[in-house]
Structures are given as C-alpha cells and as structure tokens.
Motif scaffolding. Sequence first.
Motif, PDB file in Angstrom:
ATOM      1  N   UNK A 110       0.813  -1.231  -0.015  1.00 55.74           N
ATOM      2  CA  UNK A 110       0.144   0.048  -0.032  1.00 55.74           C
ATOM      3  C   UNK A 110       0.882   1.074   0.089  1.00 55.74           C
ATOM      4  N   UNK A 111       1.870   1.294   0.932  1.00 52.81           N
ATOM      5  CA  UNK A 111       2.901   2.417   1.018  1.00 52.81           C
ATOM      6  C   UNK A 111       3.484   2.759  -0.414  1.00 52.81           C
ATOM      7  N   UNK A 112       3.781   1.639  -1.307  1.00 55.03           N
ATOM      8  CA  UNK A 112       4.432   1.770  -2.423  1.00 55.03           C
ATOM      9  C   UNK A 112       3.584   2.333  -3.318  1.00 55.03           C
ATOM     10  N   UNK A 113       2.322   1.751  -3.325  1.00 50.19           N
ATOM     11  CA  UNK A 113       1.306   2.381  -4.391  1.00 50.19           C
ATOM     12  C   UNK A 113       0.983   3.834  -3.937  1.00 50.19           C
ATOM     13  N   UNK A 114       0.738   4.220  -3.041  1.00 56.71           N
ATOM     14  CA  UNK A 114       0.440   5.616  -2.614  1.00 56.71           C
ATOM     15  C   UNK A 114       1.691   6.519  -3.036  1.00 56.71           C
ATOM     16  N   UNK A 115       2.856   6.089  -2.698  1.00 55.47           N
ATOM     17  CA  UNK A 115       4.011   6.766  -3.164  1.00 55.47           C
ATOM     18  C   UNK A 115       4.021   7.122  -4.667  1.00 55.47           C
ATOM     19  N   UNK A 116       3.751   6.031  -5.370  1.00 52.61           N
ATOM     20  CA  UNK A 116       3.857   5.984  -6.866  1.00 52.61           C
ATOM     21  C   UNK A 116       2.883   7.151  -7.391  1.00 52.61           C
ATOM     22  N   UNK A 117       1.584   7.123  -6.665  1.00 55.33           N
ATOM     23  CA  UNK A 117       0.482   7.940  -7.253  1.00 55.33           C
ATOM     24  C   UNK A 117       0.403   9.075  -6.606  1.00 55.33           C
ATOM     25  N   UNK A 118       1.763   9.394  -5.584  1.00 55.52           N
ATOM     26  CA  UNK A 118       1.668  10.925  -4.866  1.00 55.52           C
ATOM     27  C   UNK A 118       0.741  11.147  -3.904  1.00 55.52           C
ATOM     28  N   UNK A 119      -0.026  10.177  -3.349  1.00 56.41           N
ATOM     29  CA  UNK A 119      -1.067  10.199  -2.412  1.00 56.41           C
ATOM     30  C   UNK A 119      -0.446  10.315  -1.082  1.00 56.41           C
ATOM     31  N   UNK A 120       0.045  11.696  -0.474  1.00 53.27           N
ATOM     32  CA  UNK A 120       0.779  11.922   0.547  1.00 53.27           C
ATOM     33  C   UNK A 120       0.070  11.678   1.773  1.00 53.27           C
ATOM     34  N   UNK A 121      -1.200  12.020   1.797  1.00 53.31           N
ATOM     35  CA  UNK A 121      -1.990  11.638   3.111  1.00 53.31           C
ATOM     36  C   UNK A 121      -2.134  10.374   3.523  1.00 53.31           C
ATOM     37  N   UNK A 122      -2.443   9.557   2.521  1.00 49.62           N
ATOM     38  CA  UNK A 122      -2.625   8.068   2.517  1.00 49.62           C
ATOM     39  C   UNK A 122      -1.157   7.689   2.797  1.00 49.62           C
ATOM     40  N   UNK A 123      -0.276   8.004   2.174  1.00 50.98           N
ATOM     41  CA  UNK A 123       1.077   7.470   2.259  1.00 50.98           C
ATOM     42  C   UNK A 123       1.438   7.675   3.647  1.00 50.98           C
ATOM     43  N   UNK A 124       1.188   8.720   4.436  1.00 54.62           N
ATOM     44  CA  UNK A 124       1.549   8.822   5.708  1.00 54.62           C
ATOM     45  C   UNK A 124       0.736   7.777   6.676  1.00 54.62           C
ATOM     46  N   UNK A 125      -0.583   7.588   6.268  1.00 57.52           N
ATOM     47  CA  UNK A 125      -1.271   6.547   7.092  1.00 57.52           C
ATOM     48  C   UNK A 125      -0.896   5.039   7.004  1.00 57.52           C
ATOM     49  N   UNK A 126      -0.199   4.898   5.894  1.00 53.61           N
ATOM     50  CA  UNK A 126       0.378   3.561   5.779  1.00 53.61           C
ATOM     51  C   UNK A 126       1.867   3.557   6.402  1.00 53.61           C
ATOM     52  N   UNK A 127       2.455   4.644   6.392  1.00 55.05           N
ATOM     53  CA  UNK A 127       3.828   4.720   7.099  1.00 55.05           C
ATOM     54  C   UNK A 127       3.341   4.634   8.447  1.00 55.05           C
ATOM     55  N   UNK A 128       2.269   5.074   9.110  1.00 52.31           N
ATOM     56  CA  UNK A 128       2.243   4.966  10.643  1.00 52.31           C
ATOM     57  C   UNK A 128       1.643   3.753  11.073  1.00 52.31           C
ATOM     58  N   UNK A 129       1.035   2.966  10.094  1.00 51.75           N
ATOM     59  CA  UNK A 129       0.814   1.486  10.336  1.00 51.75           C
ATOM     60  C   UNK A 129       1.897   0.792  10.640  1.00 51.75           C
ATOM     61  N   UNK A 130       2.970   1.130   9.382  1.00 52.30           N
ATOM     62  CA  UNK A 130       4.275   0.272   9.548  1.00 52.30           C
ATOM     63  C   UNK A 130       4.820   0.420  10.666  1.00 52.30           C
ATOM     64  N   UNK A 131       4.900   1.631  10.923  1.00 49.66           N
ATOM     65  CA  UNK A 131       5.823   1.927  11.893  1.00 49.66           C
ATOM     66  C   UNK A 131       5.070   1.285  13.451  1.00 49.66           C
ATOM     67  N   UNK A 132       3.881   1.271  13.501  1.00 49.03           N
ATOM     68  CA  UNK A 132       3.392   0.597  14.503  1.00 49.03           C
ATOM     69  C   UNK A 132       3.612  -0.883  14.678  1.00 49.03           C
ATOM     70  N   UNK A 133       4.037  -1.675  13.442  1.00 52.74           N
ATOM     71  CA  UNK A 133       4.561  -2.952  13.354  1.00 52.74           C
ATOM     72  C   UNK A 133       6.128  -2.929  13.962  1.00 52.74           C
ATOM     73  N   UNK A 134       6.731  -1.655  14.246  1.00 50.48           N
ATOM     74  CA  UNK A 134       8.231  -1.744  14.266  1.00 50.48           C
ATOM     75  C   UNK A 134       8.852  -1.549  13.079  1.00 50.48           C
ATOM     76  N   UNK A 135       8.405  -1.255  11.935  1.00 50.44           N
ATOM     77  CA  UNK A 135       9.021  -1.101  10.765  1.00 50.44           C
ATOM     78  C   UNK A 135       9.687   0.394  10.753  1.00 50.44           C
ATOM     79  N   UNK A 136      10.523   0.665   9.960  1.00 54.81           N
ATOM     80  CA  UNK A 136      11.023   1.985   9.477  1.00 54.81           C
ATOM     81  C   UNK A 136      11.109   1.958   8.258  1.00 54.81           C
ATOM     82  N   UNK A 137       9.906   2.242   7.544  1.00 58.05           N
ATOM     83  CA  UNK A 137       9.897   2.353   6.235  1.00 58.05           C
ATOM     84  C   UNK A 137      10.651   3.498   5.390  1.00 58.05           C
TER      85      UNK A 137
END
Length: 148
Positions: free
Chosen positions: A52-79
């Motif tokens: 999802x993060x990769x898709x939003x990044x390609x599309x330039x959907x920064x708000x959705x990208x931030x949401x995907x990043x926060x979910x990944x961060x909640x998993x302990x990832x550093x995207x």
Amino acid sequence: MLEDSEAHYRAALGLFAEHGGRFDQARTQLLYGEWLRRRRRRGEARTELAAALAGFTRLGASTWEARAMSELTALGERPMLDRVADDPLKDLTPQEVQVVRLAAAGLSNKEIGAQLFLSPRTIGHHLYRAYPKLGVTRRIELVQLGLG
C-alpha cells in the motif's frame, strides 16, 4: 464473521489487480493490512502495508502514504520511501557533495585534492564520511547512483 471479512478483502484485491484502479487497490491493501495488524497477523500485515505504501508513493497520495507509514511504524518497521532516493546528496555537507561528485567523475583523491586545495587524506576522510550516508561502499557505486 472474521472469515467473511478476509474473503471480502481478498476478493476486492483480486478485482483491482485484474481491472486496474491503482488507488483503490492501494487503499484496500492499507485497510486489509490494518485489519491484519489488529488481529496480530504481523507478517501478512507487513506485506500488505508495504505494498500500500509503495502504491500511494507512486501515485503521490501523501496523506494516504502517511497513514500507511504510521501503520508500518506501529509494526516496528522503519519504512524508507523511494522519494528519499530522489536526492541522495541531501544528507551530505557541501564539501562532501563536491568531493563525491568529483570522485564519481573518476578523479583520484590526489586529483580532487589539487582541484579543491585539500590534502588527499582530507579527501579520503570526506569520502569515508559520505559513503555511509549514501549507502555505498565503493567508488564505482557513486557512478551507479548517477552522481558522475
């Protein structure tokens, strides 16, 4: 009920993969990843959220990208975003940028030093400091980054 939800997510992802709709696919991957994470299915969630993060990044959907990043961060990832790779020199000092560009152009430390009025040892130090910031280990990789 839970099995029904998962079946619906998978069906929706199959439809978007088959018929296009990249934003809808990324959004569904995000929602499915969130759903999986809340059910402690971390590995599956990580896969969906990263897609999802990769898709939003390609599309330039920064708000959705931030949401995907926060979910990944909640998993302990550093995207890491692909956008970071757009400007590999942003973390370098101005002196390091000069040295790296000349090194990527094929100049030796001695030649770079003569051009910048610095010792070859100082040039080596600048490269030593710049390589980890760029994620490289050899001079040839500077050319591969497109810095030459």
